[in-house]
Design an enzyme around this catalytic site. Structure first.
Site, PDB file in Angstrom:
ATOM      1  CD  GLN A 102      -2.540  -1.330   2.631  1.00 51.70           C
ATOM      2  OE1 GLN A 102      -1.918  -1.812   3.581  1.00 51.70           O
ATOM      3  NE2 GLN A 102      -3.791  -0.912   2.746  1.00 51.70           N
ATOM      4  CG  ASN A 103       4.087   1.306   2.311  1.00 52.78           C
ATOM      5  OD1 ASN A 103       3.118   1.730   2.938  1.00 52.78           O
ATOM      6  ND2 ASN A 103       4.917   0.407   2.806  1.00 52.78           N
ATOM      7  CB  VAL A 104       3.103   5.831  -2.896  1.00 47.33           C
ATOM      8  CG1 VAL A 104       1.660   5.364  -2.947  1.00 47.33           C
ATOM      9  CG2 VAL A 104       3.272   6.975  -1.901  1.00 47.33           C
ATOM     10  CG  HIS A 120      -2.567   2.733  -2.285  1.00 50.55           C
ATOM     11  ND1 HIS A 120      -2.610   2.888  -0.909  1.00 50.55           N
ATOM     12  CD2 HIS A 120      -3.628   1.948  -2.594  1.00 50.55           C
ATOM     13  CE1 HIS A 120      -3.653   2.227  -0.419  1.00 50.55           C
ATOM     14  NE2 HIS A 120      -4.272   1.638  -1.418  1.00 50.55           N
ATOM     15  CB  CYS A 131      -0.681  11.077 -24.132  1.00 47.58           C
ATOM     16  SG  CYS A 131       0.875  11.001 -23.193  1.00 47.58           S
ATOM     17  CB  CYS A 148       3.640  14.800 -21.368  1.00 49.03           C
ATOM     18  SG  CYS A 148       3.896  13.307 -22.361  1.00 49.03           S
ATOM     19  CB  THR A 189      -1.201  -2.996   6.645  1.00 55.08           C
ATOM     20  OG1 THR A 189      -2.409  -2.373   6.185  1.00 55.08           O
ATOM     21  CG2 THR A 189      -1.412  -4.480   6.782  1.00 55.08           C
ATOM     22  CB  SER A 190      -4.430   0.124   9.883  1.00 57.03           C
ATOM     23  OG  SER A 190      -4.977   0.434   8.611  1.00 57.03           O
TER      24      SER A 190
END
Length: 245
Positions: A102-104, A120, A131, A148, A189-190
């Site tokens: 779930q970490n980015v 995520h 695009c 871009c 994680t919760s």
């Protein structure tokens, strides 16, 4: 930590044919990554929940990018911890292995994880609002506003924001892994954020042995077969029995 439970988990890992892992903010906390929510979520008097939305980006993309640039600067100085590396080593031992996070922050990939689903998104990737192309971008600071290189469309962080749905292929890959595993590790994680919160039930319903590693009980604890209380950076290397850590 209960040494009997630790030995049981080690034996389960040794006997496993397929392992699926779910990680959350707790594993990154041991690398010094703030949650960006709650008390850590205030930035210039803005809450994370108010900035990480499509509406906020449409209303003021410069403000949102300034916040993400600040986050990038914090994360760039951090490194994977022993838990990240232990999971990388564990991955090498199993053909059937999927790590859903779930970490980015990109720390799993930085540690060498390849069988990885970033549910995520990833703060080090950008997506064109025109695009749709997704590319890597590790610029710190990042140009504000970034555009871009192909179509000059405005770039946005490749993050699943509040109010957006997760990418269907990622959900499907994770769901299949949790359905097909005989051992599930739930780390830091919760257990309350959907759809990841339902993955524990999915694995359990299909006969998996579920191990939770957390500093305290969580919503996932009710369904876990074993709860190992402790910091991920300390516990994960122990259960994975790697030589490196």
């Amino acid at each position: 930590m209960d040494t009997k439970q630790l030995k049981e988990v080690q034996e389960k890992i040794s006997a496993a044919k397929a392992i699926a892992v779910l990680t959350g903010a707790g594993i990154s906390a041991d690398s010094g990554i703030p949650t960006f929510r709650g008390e850590d979520g205030l930035w210039r008097n803005f809450r994370a929940e108010d900035l990480a939305t499509p509406e906020a980006f449409e209303r003021d993309p410069r403000l949102v990018w300034e916040w993400y640039n600040w986050r990038r600067e914090l994360i760039a100085a951090k490194q994977p911890n022993p838990a990240h590396y232990a999971l990388t080593e564990l991955e090498k031992r199993f053909d059937a292995f999927v790590l859903s996070t779930q970490n980015v922050d990109g720390l799993h990939a930085k540690a060498g994880s390849r069988k990885l689903v970033e549910l995520h998104g990833n703060i080090w990737k950008v997506r064109c609002t025109k695009c749709g192309e997704v590319t890597g971008n590790i610029d710190v600071p990042i140009e504000i506003l970034p555009h871009c290189k192909h179509c000059n469309g405005l770039l946005r962080p490749h993050i699943v924001w509040f109010g957006e749905v997760l990418y269907a292929p990622d959900i499907l890959k994770s769901a299949r892994a949790f359905e097909g595993c005989d051992l599930m590790l739930v780390i830091g994680t919760s257990g309350i954020v959907q759809p990841a919160a339902s993955f524990v039930s999915l694995a359990k319903d299909h006969g998996a042995f579920v191990v939770e590693i957390n500093v305290t009980e969580s919503a996932a604890s009710r369904e876990a077969d074993v709860l190992l209380v402790g910091r991920a950076a300390e516990v994960v290397p122990l259960i994975s029995m790697t030589d490196r850590l």
